[in-house]
Scaffold this motif. Structure first.
Motif, mmCIF file in Angstrom:
data_model
loop_
_atom_site.group_PDB
_atom_site.id
_atom_site.type_symbol
_atom_site.label_atom_id
_atom_site.label_comp_id
_atom_site.label_asym_id
_atom_site.label_seq_id
_atom_site.Cartn_x
_atom_site.Cartn_y
_atom_site.Cartn_z
ATOM 1 N N HIS A 232 0.651 -1.275 -0.096
ATOM 2 C CA HIS A 232 -0.044 0.124 0.021
ATOM 3 C C HIS A 232 0.842 1.199 -0.015
ATOM 4 N N LYS A 233 0.548 2.236 -0.827
ATOM 5 C CA LYS A 233 1.197 3.607 -0.927
ATOM 6 C C LYS A 233 1.279 4.282 0.562
ATOM 7 N N GLY A 234 2.419 4.596 0.760
ATOM 8 C CA GLY A 234 2.572 5.523 1.883
ATOM 9 C C GLY A 234 2.821 4.564 3.380
ATOM 10 N N THR A 235 2.362 3.305 3.339
ATOM 11 C CA THR A 235 2.695 2.445 4.449
ATOM 12 C C THR A 235 4.235 2.351 4.501
ATOM 13 N N LYS A 236 5.057 2.184 3.487
ATOM 14 C CA LYS A 236 6.328 2.017 3.716
ATOM 15 C C LYS A 236 7.133 3.165 4.446
ATOM 16 N N VAL A 237 6.574 4.293 4.185
ATOM 17 C CA VAL A 237 7.149 5.470 4.917
ATOM 18 C C VAL A 237 6.520 5.525 6.234
ATOM 19 N N THR A 238 5.387 5.271 6.439
ATOM 20 C CA THR A 238 4.868 5.222 7.833
ATOM 21 C C THR A 238 5.640 4.266 8.508
ATOM 22 N N LEU A 239 6.003 2.964 7.970
ATOM 23 C CA LEU A 239 6.728 1.742 8.731
ATOM 24 C C LEU A 239 8.081 2.532 9.046
ATOM 25 N N PHE A 240 8.775 3.118 7.957
ATOM 26 C CA PHE A 240 10.093 3.743 7.987
ATOM 27 C C PHE A 240 10.186 4.773 9.281
ATOM 28 N N SER A 241 9.098 5.700 9.174
ATOM 29 C CA SER A 241 9.045 6.447 10.256
ATOM 30 C C SER A 241 9.014 6.089 11.656
ATOM 31 N N LEU A 242 8.069 5.146 11.912
ATOM 32 C CA LEU A 242 7.948 4.501 13.167
ATOM 33 C C LEU A 242 9.192 4.045 13.550
ATOM 34 N N LEU A 243 9.888 3.345 12.844
ATOM 35 C CA LEU A 243 11.278 2.490 12.996
ATOM 36 C C LEU A 243 12.017 3.520 13.445
ATOM 37 N N PHE A 244 12.241 4.783 12.739
ATOM 38 C CA PHE A 244 13.306 5.686 12.693
ATOM 39 C C PHE A 244 12.992 6.380 14.056
ATOM 40 N N LEU A 245 11.673 6.768 14.526
ATOM 41 C CA LEU A 245 11.217 7.146 15.513
ATOM 42 C C LEU A 245 11.956 6.380 16.967
ATOM 43 N N SER A 246 11.301 5.076 16.790
ATOM 44 C CA SER A 246 11.896 4.279 17.802
ATOM 45 C C SER A 246 13.308 4.347 18.038
ATOM 46 N N VAL A 247 14.093 4.014 17.079
ATOM 47 C CA VAL A 247 15.463 4.040 17.102
ATOM 48 C C VAL A 247 16.025 5.366 17.706
ATOM 49 N N THR A 248 15.309 6.407 17.232
ATOM 50 C CA THR A 248 15.762 7.737 17.913
ATOM 51 C C THR A 248 15.536 7.774 19.495
ATOM 52 N N LEU A 249 14.159 7.309 19.882
ATOM 53 C CA LEU A 249 13.906 7.477 21.232
ATOM 54 C C LEU A 249 14.941 6.460 22.072
ATOM 55 N N ILE A 250 15.139 5.290 21.348
ATOM 56 C CA ILE A 250 16.166 4.400 22.363
ATOM 57 C C ILE A 250 17.470 5.036 22.338
ATOM 58 N N ALA A 251 17.948 5.740 21.334
ATOM 59 C CA ALA A 251 19.361 6.283 21.344
ATOM 60 C C ALA A 251 19.340 7.344 22.248
ATOM 61 N N ASN A 252 18.450 8.210 22.373
ATOM 62 C CA ASN A 252 18.252 9.562 23.209
ATOM 63 C C ASN A 252 18.224 8.755 24.684
ATOM 64 N N THR A 253 17.408 7.835 24.992
ATOM 65 C CA THR A 253 17.408 7.275 26.367
ATOM 66 C C THR A 253 19.001 6.710 26.736
ATOM 67 N N ASP A 254 19.491 5.996 25.996
ATOM 68 C CA ASP A 254 20.783 5.501 25.938
ATOM 69 C C ASP A 254 21.770 6.944 26.451
ATOM 70 N N THR A 255 21.572 7.915 25.468
ATOM 71 C CA THR A 255 22.580 9.061 25.753
ATOM 72 C C THR A 255 22.110 9.568 26.945
ATOM 73 N N GLU A 256 21.092 9.860 27.260
ATOM 74 C CA GLU A 256 20.714 10.767 28.568
ATOM 75 C C GLU A 256 21.266 9.583 29.733
ATOM 76 N N ASP A 257 21.142 8.404 29.795
ATOM 77 C CA ASP A 257 21.651 7.538 30.788
ATOM 78 C C ASP A 257 22.890 7.417 30.767
ATOM 79 N N ILE A 258 23.654 7.626 29.769
ATOM 80 C CA ILE A 258 25.258 7.271 29.609
ATOM 81 C C ILE A 258 25.715 8.660 30.100
#
Length: 171
Positions: free
Chosen positions: A8-34
Motif C-alpha cells: 500500500h502506498k505510504g505504508t512503507k514511509v509510515t513504517l520507516f518513520s515509526l522505525l526511525f522514531l523508535s531508534v531515535t527514542l532508544i538512542a536518546n534514552t541511552d545517551t541520557e543514561d550514559i
C-alpha cells in the motif's frame, strides 16, 4: 496481511518513520543514561575526595549516608567506615582525580556497567595540635582500571559495586 500493507502506498514511509522514531527514542534514552552515569561516577569520586580530607567528617556524617545521592546504602556505609578508620588514626587523605576516561558503558534497562581508566594522586596527612598538617604518607600516583556497577533507583543511577580491575602505582 503484512504483505498487503507493505504494498500500500505510504505504508512503507509510515513504517520507516515509526522505525526511525523508535531508534531515535532508544538512542536518546541511552545517551541520557550514559550522561547521567558519567555524572554519578564523577560526583561519587569528588564526594570521596572532599569527605576524606574533612577534619570533622566523622561528626558530620554520623548517619553514614553521605553518598546516598550517588551510591547504594551498602557502598555508602563501606566508604564511611573506610574513611572513618583512617581518620580515627589521624590520617586524612588529600587526593585528586587527575584524569578519568570512560572506556565503555553498557546499559541494560535499570542496571549498567561503566569501565574507566583513572589517574589519581594522593597523600595522607596528620593534623597537628596547632591545626596545621604534616605529611604522613608521601604523594603517590596510581593508575586504575575500574568497573562500576550501577542500578537505577527512582530514575537516578546509583553505584552498587566497584571492582578495581588493575592498579599501577608510581611514587
Amino acid at each position: 496481511m503484512i504483505q498487503s500493507l507493505l504494498n500500500h502506498k505510504g505504508t512503507k514511509v509510515t513504517l520507516f518513520s515509526l522505525l526511525f522514531l523508535s531508534v531515535t527514542l532508544i538512542a536518546n534514552t541511552d545517551t541520557e543514561d550514559i550522561k547521567d552515569i558519567k555524572e554519578t561516577i564523577l560526583t561519587y569520586n569528588q564526594t570521596i575526595i572532599k569527605s576524606a580530607k574533612k577534619k570533622d567528617f566523622i561528626k558530620v556524617f554520623k548517619n553514614m549516608d553521605f553518598l546516598k545521592a550517588v551510591a547504594t546504602e551498602k557502598i555508602s556505609k563501606k566508604n564511611y567506615f573506610w574513611i572513618a578508620a583512617w581518620q580515627e588514626n589521624n590520617l586524612y587523605m588529600n587526593a585528586s582525580l587527575d584524569k578519568i576516561e570512560f572506556k565503555k558503558i553498557v546499559v541494560n534497562k535499570n542496571s549498567a556497567q561503566a569501565y574507566t581508566n583513572e589517574k589519581w594522586s594522593y597523600r595522607y596527612l596528620n593534623y597537628l595540635p596547632n591545626g596545621k598538617t604534616k605529611e604522613a604518607y608521601p604523594l603517590t600516583k596510581i593508575f586504575y582500571q575500574v568497573k562500576y556497577s550501577l542500578l537505577k533507583d527512582n530514575n537516578r543511577w546509583k553505584i552498587s559495586g566497584i571492582d578495581i580491575l588493575s592498579q599501577k602505582e608510581k611514587k
